[in-house]
Design a protein around this motif. Structure first.
Motif, PDB file in Angstrom:
ATOM      1  N   ILE A 143      15.034  74.807  76.256  1.00  0.00           N
ATOM      2  CA  ILE A 143      13.598  74.524  76.332  1.00  0.00           C
ATOM      3  C   ILE A 143      12.846  75.038  75.108  1.00  0.00           C
ATOM      4  N   MET A 144      13.416  76.036  74.398  1.00  0.00           N
ATOM      5  CA  MET A 144      12.747  76.568  73.209  1.00  0.00           C
ATOM      6  C   MET A 144      12.568  75.497  72.140  1.00  0.00           C
ATOM      7  N   GLY A 145      13.466  74.540  72.100  1.00  0.00           N
ATOM      8  CA  GLY A 145      13.399  73.516  71.065  1.00  0.00           C
ATOM      9  C   GLY A 145      12.433  72.385  71.358  1.00  0.00           C
ATOM     10  N   LYS A 146      11.776  72.431  72.494  1.00  0.00           N
ATOM     11  CA  LYS A 146      10.814  71.387  72.845  1.00  0.00           C
ATOM     12  C   LYS A 146       9.396  71.903  72.603  1.00  0.00           C
ATOM     13  N   ALA A 147       8.604  71.116  71.901  1.00  0.00           N
ATOM     14  CA  ALA A 147       7.243  71.548  71.581  1.00  0.00           C
ATOM     15  C   ALA A 147       6.220  70.690  72.295  1.00  0.00           C
ATOM     16  N   GLY A 148       5.108  71.325  72.620  1.00  0.00           N
ATOM     17  CA  GLY A 148       3.996  70.567  73.169  1.00  0.00           C
ATOM     18  C   GLY A 148       4.405  69.788  74.388  1.00  0.00           C
ATOM     19  N   TYR A 149       4.275  68.496  74.332  1.00  0.00           N
ATOM     20  CA  TYR A 149       4.480  67.664  75.502  1.00  0.00           C
ATOM     21  C   TYR A 149       5.572  66.624  75.283  1.00  0.00           C
TER      22      TYR A 149
END
Length: 708
Positions: A384-390
């Motif tokens: 999940i750290m690699g996902k930004a914003g939406y």
């Protein structure tokens, strides 16, 4: 699950939806007010020859605050258009309405099942009559939002204490009118909801609200809130200060919503298709924990981590188990789940500090290896750290591969614009802190190689510190600093903040940050000047989240209207200047967290209780800089505004004791703590441990108008 409330504005998240004090028109009473979810709106009406042809479209009513009463678990007002007195209360999963109609009128309840509420459009609602006083509702779809990618279906059961004369559907609006028999002036209506089935909505009613005693439910709600708010007892200061304190504490408990039924059934939308999940049950057939919908844990390390860990360990435990249930279902620990699915709101792995804090405080003691494995996955590629914003479909927007390979997240991220908050400097600092917290759990579990790996990553914040300007500064993939850098320019590399505010986001290594700045004295001088400047406009970037990008307000160097600046007053404690922590934390409380009217509430992004819980901590004078994630977590001592604070420790988790803080000679002028003792033993470093707190007793603070 049910948060029954009148709605005066129904469209738009940031535009101001839900109950808005300054709006004088009731547009319905809806049952769901949650992160990215809203629905099941009803409106009692009287039907006449004049309005029956247009009642499905024209049913709003004016109301007056003069005839309104609101207390915990109770809301009453009068619909002026119909002369109907409405009263609301609820259990956790069931709304209870009491409508007192005028005499000799055709009475009805309009079910507005196809509308927009907040950010969430409702559609496809169906209402069916089951018998003379019961209805069931299903297929009510809360359509996807920008943040929540999948639809969520709401089911509901309706029971009335009077008979139904007729059920009429309007084909144009798709809404329903339930006409009632004229046998009672005062009508009671139960609405139980579920995200799994009508049958479970009915079970929720039978479990929680089998009777029709409205006042009993109000009293039960009042008792529950008194028990929760009474965990922290304050004495001294003014009545207004105490009222605001309990308002803050109320907010700290408001923001997270149960999504499981009373029997433990819950919606699982983490997979390709919807699945009805089942929580584990205890020996009495009750769920062992609750499953939740919540906004992001972004900033929770300085707020609910500490407050819940002290006063509400059972809530912290529930959430920890819930977060792990998402991992078991969908393979990731969420940072802001909605409707039984991930939302990827905000950035990073913000649940890691929360989970580690719960473990370090002894609240979570089982399956630590399983939890560590889940959290570690979140910190690696495709976590999940690699996902930004939406972003919902990729793992690129967070720039994690660059953070791992190059030691920082570049700005701009070369892979493209996938969502909001792709601000490399802030991401780098956030990831570094979260890596440090995961390293503490690795150390506890003797994963020495992992500990060394994540500790090394936790130093990555240094790679976005510009020694020439002495600020954190974005740089691109080639390692070139952002040109025309202005530390007071909002965003542009910093998440919901500017460089001046975010430079201090190194809660795990403030001594290291000070070294980069040229030593503690220079760091203190720099931050102290920022506070002096911020004080001139009240420590907040305007008085709402929408004003943070205003050309003037956005340039504030410390912003207590949003999470990135929450910790700054306590930075001084870590740099050897406890007096400045005491002085500035009091000043911030006085200016930003002391009003009671709507114009001086929470001046910015309250985020479902994070500002409220921060205010509580500052007012009782306890804070945890790193979110309570080290072994035997430390509390830094601030400057409490009350003469006495008594915390009742939950005996199911901690020893059945109380911990009290007594501030002798406390006043508006005496903001400095000149001497500290714990159970008659002197404390020299303005801090106590979590174990000290659990052992109970008295923390005595001698207050003065000068620092000694």
């Amino acid at each position: 699950m049910v948060n029954l409330s009148p709605d005066t504005q129904i469209g738009g998240a940031w535009g101001g939806s839900g109950y808005r004090f300054k709006t004088d028109t009731i547009k319905g009473f809806s049952h769901i007010h949650a992160w990215q979810m809203s629905g099941v709106s009803v409106m009692p009406v009287t039907v006449s020859e004049e309005n029956k042809s247009n009642i499905f479209k024209d049913f709003y009513s004016k109301f007056s605050h003069n005839k309104e009463k609101i207390t915990p678990g109770f809301h009453s007002l009068e619909l002026e258009r119909y002369q109907i007195e409405t009263k609301l209360t609820s259990t956790k999963r069931v709304g209870l309405h009491q409508f007192t109609f005028p005499e000799n009128q055709n009475t009805a309840v309009l079910f507005n099942l196809n509308t927009i509420l907040g950010p969430c459009e409702n559609s496809n609602g169906v209402l069916e009559q089951n018998n003379k006083n019961e209805l069931s509702g299903g297929h009510l779809v809360m359509e996807p939002t920008h943040r929540r990618p999948k639809p969520v279906t709401v089911y509901f059961k309706v029971k009335l204490n009077t008979e139904i004369e007729a059920l009429e559907k309007d084909e144009e609006t798709g809404n329903y009118l339930v006409s009632l028999k004229k046998d009672k002036k005062s009508v009671l209506m139960k609405v139980g909801i579920s995200y799994t089935s009508v049958e479970n909505a009915n079970i929720n009613i039978n479990e929680e609200l089998p009777n029709w005693d409205f006042n009993q439910i109000v009293e039960a709600s009042k008792e529950e809130w008194n028990a929760l708010l009474g965990r922290i007892d304050v004495k001294g200061n003014t009545e207004q200060a105490q009222r605001r304190f309990y308002t803050d504490l109320w907010h700290a408990l408001q923001g997270r919503r149960i999504i499981n039924d009373a029997n433990g059934a819950y919606p699982d939308n983490t997979g390709a298709t919807f699945r009805m999940g089942q929580l584990p049950l205890d020996e009495n057939g009750k769920p062992q924990f609750n499953h939740f919908n919540s906004d992001s844990f972004w900033g929770a390390q300085w707020t609910i981590n500490t407050l819940w860990g002290i006063a509400y360990p059972e809530i912290m435990a529930d959430f920890a188990h819930s977060l792990m249930q998402y991992y078991k279902d969908g393979g990731l620990v969420p940072r802001g789940p909605s409707g039984g699915n991930y939302t990827y709101v905000m950035t990073g792995a913000s649940s890691t500090p929360f989970m580690v804090s719960a473990i370090q405080k002894g609240i979570i003691t089982e399956d630590l290896e399983g939890i560590y494995k889940a959290l570690k996955k979140n910190h690696m590629l495709n976590g999940i750290m690699g996902k930004a914003g939406y972003e919902h479909d990729t793992n690129l927007g967070g720039g994690l591969k660059y953070y791992i390979e190059n030691g920082y997240v570049p700005y701009p991220i070369p892979d493209g614009d996938f969502g909001g908050h792709q601000d490399g400097a802030s991401m780098t600092m956030e990831y570094a802190y979260q890596d440090w917290t995961l390293a503490q759990l690795a150390k506890k579990l003797n994963h020495n190689d992992d500990y060394n790996y994540f500790i090394k990553r936790s130093n990555n914040y240094k790679n976005v510190f510009d020694a020439e300007s002495t600020w954190m500064r974005p740089k691109n993939l080639a390692g070139v600093w952002k040109e025309d850098f202005d530390p007071y320019q909002a965003e542009n590399g910093f998440i919901e903040s500017n460089g001046a505010q975010s430079t201090w986001f190194v809660p795990h290594d403030l001594e290291g940050l000070a070294t980069l700045m040229g030593g503690n004295d220079r760091a203190v001088e720099k931050l102290n000047q920022q506070f002096k400047t911020a004080q001139e406009i009240g420590f907040t970037a305007g008085n709402s989240h929408s004003q943070e990008l205003h050309p003037e307000y956005s340039r504030i160097p410390v912003n207590y209207g949003n999470q990135p600046s929450m910790q700054t007053a306590f930075v001084f404690n870590k740099l050897g200047r406890n007096d400045l922590t005491q002085y500035w934390s009091r000043a911030v409380v006085d200016k930003a967290f002391s009003g009671l009217d709507p114009t001086t509430g929470y001046n910015g992004d309250e985020d479902q209780g994070l500002m409220g819980s921060l205010a509580v901590l500052m007012k009782i004078g306890l804070f945890q800089m790193n979110g309570g994630t080290e072994t035997n977590p430390e509390y830094q001592i601030g400057s409490p505004i009350f003469d006495e604070v008594t915390i009742k420790l939950n005996p199911d988790y901690y020893s059945n004791k109380t911990f009290s803080i007594k501030a002798h000679n406390n006043s508006d002028a005496n903001v400095y703590v000149s001497k500290v003792s714990l159970n008659n033993k002197p404390i020299e470093n303005y801090s106590i441990s979590h174990q000290d707190l659990l052992n109970g007793g008295e923390l005595i603070l001698e207050m003065s108008n000068v620092f000694k």
